[in-house]
Design a protein around this motif. Sequence first.
Motif, PDB file in Angstrom:
ATOM      1  N   LYS A 300       0.829  -1.212   0.000  1.00  0.00           N
ATOM      2  CA  LYS A 300       0.000   0.000   0.000  1.00  0.00           C
ATOM      3  C   LYS A 300       0.857   1.254   0.000  1.00  0.00           C
ATOM      4  CE  LYS A 300      -2.662  -1.225   3.521  1.00  0.00           C
ATOM      5  NZ  LYS A 300      -3.743  -1.153   4.534  1.00  0.00           N
ATOM      6  N   SER A 301       1.952   1.207   0.758  1.00  0.00           N
ATOM      7  CA  SER A 301       2.849   2.361   0.807  1.00  0.00           C
ATOM      8  C   SER A 301       3.514   2.596  -0.544  1.00  0.00           C
ATOM      9  CB  SER A 301       3.913   2.138   1.883  1.00  0.00           C
ATOM     10  OG  SER A 301       4.868   3.171   1.870  1.00  0.00           O
ATOM     11  N   ALA A 302       3.934   1.518  -1.201  1.00  0.00           N
ATOM     12  CA  ALA A 302       4.637   1.655  -2.479  1.00  0.00           C
ATOM     13  C   ALA A 302       3.705   2.106  -3.601  1.00  0.00           C
ATOM     14  CB  ALA A 302       5.305   0.335  -2.856  1.00  0.00           C
ATOM     15  N   LEU A 303       2.524   1.507  -3.670  1.00  0.00           N
ATOM     16  CA  LEU A 303       1.623   1.782  -4.784  1.00  0.00           C
ATOM     17  C   LEU A 303       0.838   3.082  -4.606  1.00  0.00           C
ATOM     18  CD1 LEU A 303       0.187  -1.759  -5.553  1.00  0.00           C
ATOM     19  CD2 LEU A 303       1.749  -0.439  -6.955  1.00  0.00           C
ATOM     20  N   GLY A 304       0.372   3.316  -3.392  1.00  0.00           N
ATOM     21  CA  GLY A 304      -0.380   4.536  -3.138  1.00  0.00           C
ATOM     22  C   GLY A 304      -1.798   4.488  -3.674  1.00  0.00           C
ATOM     23  N   ASP A 305      -1.992   4.020  -4.898  1.00  0.00           N
ATOM     24  CA  ASP A 305      -3.297   3.999  -5.539  1.00  0.00           C
ATOM     25  C   ASP A 305      -4.079   2.765  -5.089  1.00  0.00           C
ATOM     26  OD1 ASP A 305      -4.404   4.085  -9.040  1.00  0.00           O
ATOM     27  OD2 ASP A 305      -5.499   4.024  -7.150  1.00  0.00           O
ATOM     28  N   GLN A 306      -5.138   2.959  -4.320  1.00  0.00           N
ATOM     29  CA  GLN A 306      -5.889   1.840  -3.764  1.00  0.00           C
ATOM     30  C   GLN A 306      -6.590   0.995  -4.830  1.00  0.00           C
ATOM     31  OE1 GLN A 306      -5.900   0.949  -0.314  1.00  0.00           O
ATOM     32  NE2 GLN A 306      -4.155   2.306  -0.594  1.00  0.00           N
ATOM     33  N   SER A 307      -6.744   1.520  -6.061  1.00  0.00           N
ATOM     34  CA  SER A 307      -7.388   0.731  -7.117  1.00  0.00           C
ATOM     35  C   SER A 307      -6.542  -0.475  -7.515  1.00  0.00           C
ATOM     36  CB  SER A 307      -7.650   1.607  -8.347  1.00  0.00           C
ATOM     37  OG  SER A 307      -6.429   1.979  -8.959  1.00  0.00           O
ATOM     38  N   GLN A 308      -5.268  -0.479  -7.110  1.00  0.00           N
ATOM     39  CA  GLN A 308      -4.387  -1.596  -7.451  1.00  0.00           C
ATOM     40  C   GLN A 308      -4.191  -2.552  -6.275  1.00  0.00           C
ATOM     41  OE1 GLN A 308      -1.596   1.420  -8.411  1.00  0.00           O
ATOM     42  NE2 GLN A 308      -1.450   0.812 -10.551  1.00  0.00           N
ATOM     43  N   ILE A 309      -5.008  -2.400  -5.246  1.00  0.00           N
ATOM     44  CA  ILE A 309      -4.885  -3.189  -4.024  1.00  0.00           C
ATOM     45  C   ILE A 309      -6.123  -4.049  -3.835  1.00  0.00           C
ATOM     46  CG2 ILE A 309      -4.710  -3.062  -1.504  1.00  0.00           C
ATOM     47  CD1 ILE A 309      -2.171  -2.150  -2.776  1.00  0.00           C
ATOM     48  N   VAL A 310      -5.924  -5.328  -3.481  1.00  0.00           N
ATOM     49  CA  VAL A 310      -7.042  -6.223  -3.172  1.00  0.00           C
ATOM     50  C   VAL A 310      -6.851  -6.785  -1.766  1.00  0.00           C
ATOM     51  CG1 VAL A 310      -7.357  -6.831  -5.602  1.00  0.00           C
ATOM     52  CG2 VAL A 310      -5.925  -8.267  -4.143  1.00  0.00           C
ATOM     53  N   PRO A 311      -7.923  -7.221  -1.112  1.00  0.00           N
ATOM     54  CA  PRO A 311      -7.790  -7.778   0.244  1.00  0.00           C
ATOM     55  C   PRO A 311      -6.890  -9.009   0.267  1.00  0.00           C
ATOM     56  CG  PRO A 311     -10.090  -7.269  -0.257  1.00  0.00           C
ATOM     57  CD  PRO A 311      -9.333  -7.132  -1.547  1.00  0.00           C
ATOM     58  N   ILE A 312      -6.194  -9.202   1.363  1.00  0.00           N
ATOM     59  CA  ILE A 312      -5.335 -10.377   1.553  1.00  0.00           C
ATOM     60  C   ILE A 312      -6.184 -11.643   1.546  1.00  0.00           C
ATOM     61  CG2 ILE A 312      -3.823 -11.549   3.220  1.00  0.00           C
ATOM     62  CD1 ILE A 312      -2.909  -8.716   4.096  1.00  0.00           C
ATOM     63  N   ASP A 313      -5.690 -12.665   0.857  1.00  0.00           N
ATOM     64  CA  ASP A 313      -6.335 -13.986   0.773  1.00  0.00           C
ATOM     65  C   ASP A 313      -7.646 -13.998  -0.014  1.00  0.00           C
ATOM     66  OD1 ASP A 313      -4.358 -15.408   2.083  1.00  0.00           O
ATOM     67  OD2 ASP A 313      -5.292 -15.271   4.054  1.00  0.00           O
ATOM     68  N   ASP A 314      -7.972 -12.918  -0.711  1.00  0.00           N
ATOM     69  CA  ASP A 314      -9.229 -12.829  -1.470  1.00  0.00           C
ATOM     70  C   ASP A 314      -8.948 -13.136  -2.945  1.00  0.00           C
ATOM     71  OD1 ASP A 314     -11.591 -12.191  -2.727  1.00  0.00           O
ATOM     72  OD2 ASP A 314     -11.879 -10.285  -1.668  1.00  0.00           O
ATOM     73  N   TYR A 315      -8.984 -14.421  -3.296  1.00  0.00           N
ATOM     74  CA  TYR A 315      -8.622 -14.804  -4.655  1.00  0.00           C
ATOM     75  C   TYR A 315      -9.691 -14.404  -5.674  1.00  0.00           C
ATOM     76  CZ  TYR A 315     -11.679 -18.869  -3.878  1.00  0.00           C
ATOM     77  OH  TYR A 315     -12.733 -19.685  -3.600  1.00  0.00           O
ATOM     78  N   ILE A 316     -10.936 -14.240  -5.234  1.00  0.00           N
ATOM     79  CA  ILE A 316     -11.994 -13.808  -6.152  1.00  0.00           C
ATOM     80  C   ILE A 316     -11.740 -12.369  -6.623  1.00  0.00           C
ATOM     81  CG2 ILE A 316     -14.456 -13.346  -6.415  1.00  0.00           C
ATOM     82  CD1 ILE A 316     -13.802 -16.300  -6.328  1.00  0.00           C
ATOM     83  N   SER A 317     -11.450 -11.475  -5.669  1.00  0.00           N
ATOM     84  CA  SER A 317     -11.144 -10.084  -6.032  1.00  0.00           C
ATOM     85  C   SER A 317      -9.876 -10.004  -6.869  1.00  0.00           C
ATOM     86  CB  SER A 317     -10.994  -9.231  -4.769  1.00  0.00           C
ATOM     87  OG  SER A 317     -12.208  -9.141  -4.068  1.00  0.00           O
ATOM     88  N   LEU A 318      -8.884 -10.812  -6.506  1.00  0.00           N
ATOM     89  CA  LEU A 318      -7.631 -10.815  -7.256  1.00  0.00           C
ATOM     90  C   LEU A 318      -7.871 -11.252  -8.696  1.00  0.00           C
ATOM     91  CD1 LEU A 318      -4.581 -10.391  -7.247  1.00  0.00           C
ATOM     92  CD2 LEU A 318      -4.308 -12.725  -6.374  1.00  0.00           C
ATOM     93  N   ALA A 319      -8.679 -12.297  -8.896  1.00  0.00           N
ATOM     94  CA  ALA A 319      -8.996 -12.763 -10.251  1.00  0.00           C
ATOM     95  C   ALA A 319      -9.704 -11.674 -11.047  1.00  0.00           C
ATOM     96  CB  ALA A 319      -9.865 -14.015 -10.171  1.00  0.00           C
ATOM     97  N   ALA A 320     -10.625 -10.949 -10.406  1.00  0.00           N
ATOM     98  CA  ALA A 320     -11.364  -9.890 -11.098  1.00  0.00           C
ATOM     99  C   ALA A 320     -10.426  -8.777 -11.556  1.00  0.00           C
ATOM    100  CB  ALA A 320     -12.450  -9.330 -10.179  1.00  0.00           C
ATOM    101  N   TYR A 321      -9.453  -8.396 -10.721  1.00  0.00           N
ATOM    102  CA  TYR A 321      -8.497  -7.349 -11.093  1.00  0.00           C
ATOM    103  C   TYR A 321      -7.570  -7.815 -12.208  1.00  0.00           C
ATOM    104  CZ  TYR A 321      -9.482  -3.700  -7.671  1.00  0.00           C
ATOM    105  OH  TYR A 321     -10.057  -2.676  -6.974  1.00  0.00           O
ATOM    106  N   ILE A 322      -7.146  -9.080 -12.142  1.00  0.00           N
ATOM    107  CA  ILE A 322      -6.287  -9.606 -13.214  1.00  0.00           C
ATOM    108  C   ILE A 322      -7.045  -9.587 -14.538  1.00  0.00           C
ATOM    109  CG2 ILE A 322      -5.111 -11.664 -14.075  1.00  0.00           C
ATOM    110  CD1 ILE A 322      -4.495 -12.365 -11.115  1.00  0.00           C
ATOM    111  N   ASP A 323      -8.320 -10.039 -14.527  1.00  0.00           N
ATOM    112  CA  ASP A 323      -9.142 -10.003 -15.736  1.00  0.00           C
ATOM    113  C   ASP A 323      -9.292  -8.581 -16.271  1.00  0.00           C
ATOM    114  OD1 ASP A 323      -9.832 -12.578 -16.549  1.00  0.00           O
ATOM    115  OD2 ASP A 323     -11.423 -12.760 -15.055  1.00  0.00           O
ATOM    116  N   LYS A 324      -9.462  -7.635 -15.353  1.00  0.00           N
ATOM    117  CA  LYS A 324      -9.633  -6.232 -15.750  1.00  0.00           C
ATOM    118  C   LYS A 324      -8.417  -5.723 -16.528  1.00  0.00           C
ATOM    119  CE  LYS A 324     -10.554  -1.664 -13.744  1.00  0.00           C
ATOM    120  NZ  LYS A 324     -10.799  -0.920 -12.477  1.00  0.00           N
ATOM    121  N   VAL A 325      -7.217  -6.027 -16.025  1.00  0.00           N
ATOM    122  CA  VAL A 325      -5.997  -5.588 -16.707  1.00  0.00           C
ATOM    123  C   VAL A 325      -5.811  -6.347 -18.018  1.00  0.00           C
ATOM    124  CG1 VAL A 325      -3.494  -5.380 -16.522  1.00  0.00           C
ATOM    125  CG2 VAL A 325      -4.920  -4.906 -14.531  1.00  0.00           C
ATOM    126  N   ALA A 326      -6.174  -7.626 -18.021  1.00  0.00           N
ATOM    127  CA  ALA A 326      -6.018  -8.439 -19.234  1.00  0.00           C
ATOM    128  C   ALA A 326      -6.865  -7.910 -20.385  1.00  0.00           C
ATOM    129  CB  ALA A 326      -6.390  -9.890 -18.932  1.00  0.00           C
TER     130      ALA A 326
END
Length: 365
Positions: A300-326
């Motif tokens: 969080k400190s390095a990125l600053g932009d919360q739109s690039q952050i997902v909750p820890i251990d939340d693979y559903i949210s992580l998959a959605a963000y990966i799809d979004k970038v893809a």
Amino acid sequence: MMRILNVIASGAIGGGSTHLLKLLPVLARQGVNIRVLVGSDGPLTELLRNHGIETEYVNLMRSRIDPWAPFNLARQIKKNNTDIVHYHGTRAAFFGALARPLMPKIPSIYTVHGLSYSQRHKGIKRKLALLAERICCANVDEIISVSKHDRDDLVRRGFILNNHATTIANPVEVKSFTADSRQKIRAKIGIAPDEFVVVTVARLVEQKGLDILIRAISKCNSLMKCIIIGDGPLRSKLIEQATAENINIIFMGERNDVDKLWPAFDLFVLSSRWEGEPIALLEAMAAGIPCICTATAGAKSALGDQSQIVPIDDYISLAAYIDKVACLTFALRKLMGNKLQERIKNRSPEKIAAKMLEIYKKVKN
């Protein structure tokens, strides 16, 4: 000439060792006499020697309660006749604290590369980790943390005082790559020109949450290849998981040329459960690669932009963000990467070395 003896318990590639590899050659070129005591469990010694840095082995990895470690460390520190001892990581600083009564008083510094008590310990393990950190902090003259969050936490707990605590970020070099180099590197490592490639660089350990990354990839709707660079005790288990999920994941193992591979990748993902300041993330940012990370303090400190952050251990949210970038065009991904480069442009090894040199002068005087 100022003589600095750095002590790091493990010679494996990780955050602390990468920090040293980027910083120490610059300090040496600036006229500092640099020597290192390092564990024999990895390639760090050889890599430092390739840079002309004097190194010796010190065995601090046998056990966290090794009764001989403080004696061996004190003997080697006395032999090196140094102006300042600079400990990197909790284990080195802890044994350094125990060794302190066994040798003449030498000014000392402890760089916190990550807080051991933040590693999901509970009960007695957490209490012991907190005690070890308190002992480390109480037996040095200056604390440096690569993470402002970690520094502030140590101050809040009363382990250190504000005037003896400094944040000096990990060094990283911003790099630019051409489209031509992207295709050449892809061809070299077997990636098709039009493949969308997700990469992570991490030790294969529980901290890095790679099981969550694999589950996320299995839930993605987009076609993609995932590359995991690094090694560790969970390798077999993670390969088994990826095979069971029937997904396109390549385990590359340890690489010493990651800095040359970045342009081949489309997205960097860090699925960690805790982090101080993750160097792999910084290097991906410096290479202009879009990044998605779990909500650790360091990310969080390095990125600053919360739109690039997902909750820890939340693979559903992580998959959605990966799809979004893809689904983005290459041009839009490039724009994302350029913004990350801009955040990190003031972290060159030369600038970080200058800050470190000021700390050395302060402690020595």
